[in-house]
Design a protein around this motif. Structure first.
Motif, mmCIF file in Angstrom:
data_model
loop_
_atom_site.group_PDB
_atom_site.id
_atom_site.type_symbol
_atom_site.label_atom_id
_atom_site.label_comp_id
_atom_site.label_asym_id
_atom_site.label_seq_id
_atom_site.Cartn_x
_atom_site.Cartn_y
_atom_site.Cartn_z
ATOM 1 N N VAL A 56 0.846 -1.205 0.000
ATOM 2 C CA VAL A 56 0.000 0.000 0.000
ATOM 3 C C VAL A 56 0.876 1.248 0.000
ATOM 4 C CG1 VAL A 56 -1.631 1.343 1.390
ATOM 5 C CG2 VAL A 56 -2.022 -1.088 1.021
ATOM 6 N N GLN A 57 1.926 1.242 0.807
ATOM 7 C CA GLN A 57 2.845 2.389 0.839
ATOM 8 C C GLN A 57 3.491 2.608 -0.522
ATOM 9 O OE1 GLN A 57 5.578 1.592 4.134
ATOM 10 N NE2 GLN A 57 4.855 3.476 5.081
ATOM 11 N N GLU A 58 3.920 1.539 -1.172
ATOM 12 C CA GLU A 58 4.559 1.642 -2.480
ATOM 13 C C GLU A 58 3.567 2.151 -3.524
ATOM 14 O OE1 GLU A 58 7.446 1.402 -5.555
ATOM 15 O OE2 GLU A 58 7.516 1.712 -3.394
ATOM 16 N N MET A 59 2.333 1.644 -3.482
ATOM 17 C CA MET A 59 1.312 2.119 -4.418
ATOM 18 C C MET A 59 1.028 3.602 -4.195
ATOM 19 S SD MET A 59 -1.255 -1.163 -4.503
ATOM 20 C CE MET A 59 -2.557 -0.269 -5.299
ATOM 21 N N ASP A 60 0.979 4.037 -2.965
ATOM 22 C CA ASP A 60 0.753 5.447 -2.653
ATOM 23 C C ASP A 60 1.904 6.301 -3.161
ATOM 24 O OD1 ASP A 60 -0.860 7.483 -1.390
ATOM 25 O OD2 ASP A 60 0.724 7.610 0.131
ATOM 26 N N ARG A 61 3.122 5.804 -2.999
ATOM 27 C CA ARG A 61 4.298 6.529 -3.493
ATOM 28 C C ARG A 61 4.253 6.658 -5.009
ATOM 29 N NH1 ARG A 61 8.842 5.926 -5.927
ATOM 30 N NH2 ARG A 61 8.628 3.694 -6.206
ATOM 31 N N LEU A 62 3.921 5.568 -5.698
ATOM 32 C CA LEU A 62 3.848 5.596 -7.163
ATOM 33 C C LEU A 62 2.739 6.529 -7.649
ATOM 34 C CD1 LEU A 62 4.429 1.805 -7.954
ATOM 35 C CD2 LEU A 62 6.013 3.709 -8.371
ATOM 36 N N LYS A 63 1.590 6.503 -6.954
ATOM 37 C CA LYS A 63 0.484 7.396 -7.319
ATOM 38 C C LYS A 63 0.900 8.850 -7.161
ATOM 39 C CE LYS A 63 -2.501 8.452 -4.434
ATOM 40 N NZ LYS A 63 -3.373 8.658 -3.362
ATOM 41 N N SER A 64 1.536 9.172 -6.053
ATOM 42 C CA SER A 64 1.996 10.543 -5.817
ATOM 43 C C SER A 64 3.021 10.962 -6.859
ATOM 44 C CB SER A 64 2.593 10.675 -4.421
ATOM 45 O OG SER A 64 1.606 10.534 -3.446
#
Length: 193
Positions: free
Chosen positions: A48-56
């Motif tokens: 989830v953290q990685e997906m949030d980072r990629l989205k940002s």
């Protein structure tokens, strides 16, 4: 894990949470130790953290890329404005400039948000004339007042040449946000002072 009992994590290191509880069992004092395998939960959290980072990162890139054509639009409008045109065309050009500048400020707000999120936000203090800065903000957003027939006025109590030292771009963002909200919540034919 030392043994292989058919679990998914068999043969791989696990992340465990250990907790202890003290209690009395009859007349004996006991410690209960609970060991929970939280490997999957931790891996899910990391995903989830990685997906949030990629989205940002994607939003930051797209937002930055939108600024390039928008600056091109502003350049063309500026060239048109400098030419000798009829008053009705100049008004349309100025409205286009104002709208593009407002959109550019919203994009800058987004980029600032991403900088804040990543801990890279910087303040650039400088000395400048506050009166001119406020009037530039009013020029950018005055078309919103005209659209709703809102009377827009400035009651400036300081000397016209009053200098301040802060981040001019951040002050402009704050003023534009305040003015935008004022127009949003002011009824047609109202006033903003």
């Amino acid at each position: 894990r030392t043994g292989c009992d058919g679990d998914v994590g068999c043969g791989h290191p696990s992340i465990v949470e250990v907790s202890t509880t003290s209690c009395m069992w009859g007349e004996q004092f006991c410690n209960i130790i609970t060991i929970s395998d939280i490997t999957e939960m931790e891996q899910g959290y990391l995903k989830v953290q990685e997906m949030d980072r990629l989205k940002s990162q994607w939003l930051r890139t797209v937002t930055h890329e939108v600024k390039t054509p928008l600056n091109g639009i502003l350049g063309v409008l500026s060239l048109l404005h400098k030419q000798d045109t009829e008053d009705k065309h100049r008004i349309l050009i100025e409205t286009g400039q104002n709208a593009a500048n407002l959109l550019l400020s919203y994009i800058s707000d987004l980029l600032d948000f991403f900088q804040l999120q990543s801990g890279q936000f910087k303040i650039a203090p400088a000395s400048y004339n506050i009166y001119n800065a406020i009037y530039k903000c009013l020029d950018i957003i005055k078309f919103r007042a005209e659209d709703k027939n809102i009377d827009l006025s400035l009651d400036f109590q300081l000397p016209v040449d009053y200098q301040v030292c802060n981040d001019k771009a951040r002050l402009a963002q704050v003023l534009l946000n305040l003015l935008s909200n004022a127009f949003k919540f002011t009824p047609t034919n109202g006033s903003v002072k």
